[in-house]
Design a protein around this motif. Structure first.
Motif, PDB file in Angstrom:
ATOM      1  N   LYS A 186       7.451  -2.303   2.565  1.00 14.89           N
ATOM      2  CA  LYS A 186       8.380  -1.766   3.452  1.00 14.89           C
ATOM      3  C   LYS A 186       8.635  -2.528   4.913  1.00 14.89           C
ATOM      4  N   SER A 187      10.073  -2.689   5.233  1.00 17.09           N
ATOM      5  CA  SER A 187      10.312  -3.615   6.429  1.00 17.09           C
ATOM      6  C   SER A 187      11.578  -2.787   7.127  1.00 17.09           C
ATOM      7  N   ASP A 188      11.375  -2.022   8.193  1.00 19.06           N
ATOM      8  CA  ASP A 188      12.492  -1.487   8.928  1.00 19.06           C
ATOM      9  C   ASP A 188      12.297  -1.421  10.496  1.00 19.06           C
ATOM     10  N   ARG A 189      13.065  -1.221  11.207  1.00 20.47           N
ATOM     11  CA  ARG A 189      12.830  -1.070  12.740  1.00 20.47           C
ATOM     12  C   ARG A 189      11.862  -0.068  12.900  1.00 20.47           C
ATOM     13  N   SER A 190      11.905   1.138  12.436  1.00 16.91           N
ATOM     14  CA  SER A 190      10.778   2.200  12.632  1.00 16.91           C
ATOM     15  C   SER A 190       9.384   1.914  12.410  1.00 16.91           C
ATOM     16  N   SER A 191       9.235   1.204  11.274  1.00 18.43           N
ATOM     17  CA  SER A 191       7.870   0.856  10.914  1.00 18.43           C
ATOM     18  C   SER A 191       7.284  -0.442  11.835  1.00 18.43           C
ATOM     19  N   ARG A 192       8.318  -1.463  12.128  1.00 16.18           N
ATOM     20  CA  ARG A 192       7.780  -2.313  12.968  1.00 16.18           C
ATOM     21  C   ARG A 192       7.611  -1.980  14.363  1.00 16.18           C
ATOM     22  N   TRP A 193       8.211  -1.220  14.989  1.00 17.02           N
ATOM     23  CA  TRP A 193       8.229  -0.648  16.519  1.00 17.02           C
ATOM     24  C   TRP A 193       6.925   0.293  16.439  1.00 17.02           C
ATOM     25  N   TRP A 249       4.191   0.315  14.380  1.00 15.31           N
ATOM     26  CA  TRP A 249       2.932  -0.654  14.355  1.00 15.31           C
ATOM     27  C   TRP A 249       2.820  -1.341  15.621  1.00 15.31           C
ATOM     28  N   ALA A 250       3.702  -1.778  16.347  1.00 13.96           N
ATOM     29  CA  ALA A 250       3.653  -2.442  17.426  1.00 13.96           C
ATOM     30  C   ALA A 250       3.090  -1.791  18.696  1.00 13.96           C
ATOM     31  N   PHE A 251       3.507  -0.418  18.611  1.00 12.90           N
ATOM     32  CA  PHE A 251       3.104   0.260  19.679  1.00 12.90           C
ATOM     33  C   PHE A 251       1.546   0.820  19.637  1.00 12.90           C
ATOM     34  N   TYR A 252       0.962   0.464  18.595  1.00  9.79           N
ATOM     35  CA  TYR A 252      -0.581   0.428  18.526  1.00  9.79           C
ATOM     36  C   TYR A 252      -1.108  -0.417  19.556  1.00  9.79           C
ATOM     37  N   ASP A 253      -0.612  -1.466  19.901  1.00 14.71           N
ATOM     38  CA  ASP A 253      -1.076  -2.598  20.724  1.00 14.71           C
ATOM     39  C   ASP A 253      -0.689  -1.863  21.955  1.00 14.71           C
ATOM     40  N   TRP A 254       0.245  -1.157  22.294  1.00 19.16           N
ATOM     41  CA  TRP A 254       0.470  -0.405  23.617  1.00 19.16           C
ATOM     42  C   TRP A 254      -0.788   0.715  23.871  1.00 19.16           C
ATOM     43  N   LEU A 263      -2.341  -4.710   8.847  1.00 17.66           N
ATOM     44  CA  LEU A 263      -1.295  -3.893   8.624  1.00 17.66           C
ATOM     45  C   LEU A 263       0.169  -4.696   8.703  1.00 17.66           C
ATOM     46  N   ILE A 264       0.053  -5.680   9.384  1.00 20.24           N
ATOM     47  CA  ILE A 264       1.371  -6.303   9.815  1.00 20.24           C
ATOM     48  C   ILE A 264       2.223  -6.862   8.632  1.00 20.24           C
ATOM     49  N   VAL A 265       1.304  -7.064   7.187  1.00 15.89           N
ATOM     50  CA  VAL A 265       2.024  -7.508   6.052  1.00 15.89           C
ATOM     51  C   VAL A 265       2.732  -6.469   5.629  1.00 15.89           C
ATOM     52  N   ALA A 266       2.407  -5.187   6.065  1.00 15.63           N
ATOM     53  CA  ALA A 266       3.006  -3.807   5.335  1.00 15.63           C
ATOM     54  C   ALA A 266       4.337  -3.713   5.924  1.00 15.63           C
ATOM     55  N   VAL A 267       4.417  -4.177   7.509  1.00 16.92           N
ATOM     56  CA  VAL A 267       5.701  -3.859   8.167  1.00 16.92           C
ATOM     57  C   VAL A 267       6.837  -4.837   8.474  1.00 16.92           C
ATOM     58  N   ALA A 268       6.554  -6.102   8.081  1.00 15.38           N
ATOM     59  CA  ALA A 268       7.205  -7.294   8.421  1.00 15.38           C
ATOM     60  C   ALA A 268       7.264  -8.247   7.129  1.00 15.38           C
ATOM     61  N   LYS A 269       8.390  -8.623   7.000  1.00 19.40           N
ATOM     62  CA  LYS A 269       8.521  -9.846   5.990  1.00 19.40           C
ATOM     63  C   LYS A 269       8.106 -11.294   6.700  1.00 19.40           C
ATOM     64  N   PRO A 270       7.786 -11.953   5.689  1.00 18.73           N
ATOM     65  CA  PRO A 270       7.258 -13.482   6.507  1.00 18.73           C
ATOM     66  C   PRO A 270       7.976 -13.953   7.681  1.00 18.73           C
ATOM     67  N   GLU A 271       9.316 -13.924   7.572  1.00 22.35           N
ATOM     68  CA  GLU A 271      10.421 -14.466   8.499  1.00 22.35           C
ATOM     69  C   GLU A 271      10.566 -13.295   9.698  1.00 22.35           C
ATOM     70  N   VAL A 325       4.402   4.136   9.484  1.00 21.78           N
ATOM     71  CA  VAL A 325       3.803   2.766   8.825  1.00 21.78           C
ATOM     72  C   VAL A 325       3.440   3.253   7.467  1.00 21.78           C
ATOM     73  N   HIS A 326       3.936   2.635   6.410  1.00 20.59           N
ATOM     74  CA  HIS A 326       3.317   3.095   5.102  1.00 20.59           C
ATOM     75  C   HIS A 326       2.798   1.729   4.549  1.00 20.59           C
ATOM     76  N   GLU A 327       1.544   2.116   3.979  1.00 19.58           N
ATOM     77  CA  GLU A 327       0.860   1.051   3.286  1.00 19.58           C
ATOM     78  C   GLU A 327       1.001   1.178   1.957  1.00 19.58           C
ATOM     79  N   GLU A 328       0.867   0.172   1.169  1.00 24.00           N
ATOM     80  CA  GLU A 328       1.484   0.050  -0.353  1.00 24.00           C
ATOM     81  C   GLU A 328       0.040   0.585  -1.123  1.00 24.00           C
TER      82      GLU A 328
END
Length: 421
Positions: A2-9, A11-16, A129-137, A202-205
């Protein structure tokens, strides 16, 4: 995946969330507060021994469990479960330091060690978990967004905590010591609270279990790394240049003290790196999509080489701020692009175990660099010259990186995903 705005943000907020521990606790208050409050009755050498022993024990524990648990998380599809456990361990242990009485240094040190284990072990699962939220590009921008939010979140809370320490009466506190205790409690709450979006969005396969014991899988993955030339070359290069990066981070304050700079100037420089690091890390992810990941990594390494040379000629606090600003421009970039580039080199279904090895090397980082710098300082009568010994780390690391064949997804894109992130 899955790759969408909510999952990417999310995921990123865990760094915050977890960067508050890195800034306020590890880099900021704990070493000083341990010496001046909890372990004040101990001899200085004894305090240093126990603090060093705890740090070493944490490193050894994380180096062993990260690849092992990473492999188990891959096979069971439970990276989020392990990340949640690590987050609870780290956040609760940190918050619990609020109630540790003065002089009770064994309990304080034990809680700090548990918090550190939660932080470092959790980072390994988070990275994977970055592979679960973002496509390679999308990985360069997503990874940069995470580091950028980490610099901003960690810097904001640290700034508040420093203000609390310097002016406790403003916050209705009796002393700076009480302000520090409240800061530890705030870090624990901050860490747990801002981790929640990841666990919600964030949804894990799901994965199917494989045969073989955990140790057998670990050995098998290690052998697999040895046969994957791009991964092996990258890890060797990463170990060298990130060792030098971490050495500069850890020794910058000590270097400034030796040159006679005021402690307040050093704190300001640390905050400067944090707040410049936020937009710079995000921008670096966008530029990597535009011009190529490896090119931007080479630029970051070149800037670090320039900072290393510039440190030799450092004369004033103004010069120190300029070098800190330069580091802030590229520190998040080299960290985030290393993570996203590595994610594209490895099998996504084994990301937990491969990132276990990646973070294991991260724990080895800043081992060789400080030894080289320290030994050089013993044999030369010049406190500036040892810093130049870090230059070969950047040069050789960059050369090894140049021999890594870039995956197709690392090529420049004319349509970077920044707008949709």
């Amino acid at each position: 995946m899955k790759s969408d705005r909510s999952s990417r943000w999310s995921w990123a907020f865990y760094d915050w969330a977890n960067s508050s521990f890195a800034t306020t606790v590890m880099a900021g208050f704990f070493p000083l507060f341990f010496a001046e409050y909890w372990a004040k009755g101990l001899e200085p050498g004894t305090r240093t021994f126990w603090l060093g022993l705890a740090s070493s024990a944490v490193s050894v524990i994380v180096m062993f469990i990260a690849p092992l648990l990473g492999g188990l998380a891959d096979r069971k599809g439970i990276k989020k479960h392990f990340l949640f456990a690590a987050t609870v361990l780290g956040a609760v242990s940190t918050a619990a330091m609020f109630w540790v009485a003065q002089g009770n240094w064994p309990l304080a040190l034990g809680l700090f060690a548990l918090g550190s284990i939660g932080f470092f072990a959790g980072t390994s699962f988070y990275d994977s978990l970055i592979v679960a939220v973002a496509k390679p590009e999308e990985m360069d921008f997503t990874s940069g967004l995470g580091y950028g939010l980490g610099y901003l979140g960690g810097g904001l809370l640290f700034a508040v905590n420093v203000f609390m320490f310097q002016s406790p009466q403003t916050f209705g506190l009796a002393s700076g010591a009480q302000a520090v205790l409240w800061s530890f409690l705030m870090v624990g709450v901050w860490w747990m609270l801002f981790s929640l979006p990841l666990f919600r969005w964030v949804h894990e396969e799901p994965m199917h279990d494989q045969s073989g014991s955990d140790w057998q899988e670990l050995v098998r993955t290690f052998r697999q790394v040895l046969t994957m030339k791009p991964v092996l070359l990258f890890l060797l290069g990463y170990w060298l240049y990130i060792d030098a990066v971490d050495t500069i981070i850890r020794m910058a304050v000590d270097y400034g003290v030796k040159l006679g700079f005021e402690p307040s100037a050093l704190i300001k420089a640390l905050l400067l790196v944090q707040f410049i690091g936020f937009p710079a890390a995000v921008l670096y992810g966008w530029l990597a999509n535009r011009f190529g990941t490896k090119l931007m990594m080479y630029i970051a390494l070149a800037v670090y080489g320039g900072v290393t040379i510039g440190s030799y000629w450092l004369q004033s606090e103004r010069d120190f701020y300029l070098l800190a600003a330069a580091i802030g421009c590229v520190q998040g970039g080299i960290q985030s692009l290393s993570r996203s580039y590595y994610a594209r080199l490895i099998p996504s279904e084994q990301s937990g175990q491969f990132f276990g090895f990646y973070n294991m090397l991260g724990k080895f980082a800043a081992v060789l660099g400080p030894i080289v710098v320290g030994q050089t300082a013993l044999v030369v009568d010049n406190q500036r010259l040892p810093i130049l010994t870090l230059l070969p780390f950047f040069v050789i690391g960059g050369l090894l990186l140049s021999r890594v064949k870039a995956p197709a997804a690392a090529a420049p894109s004319q349509n970077p995903p920044a707008a949709s992130a």
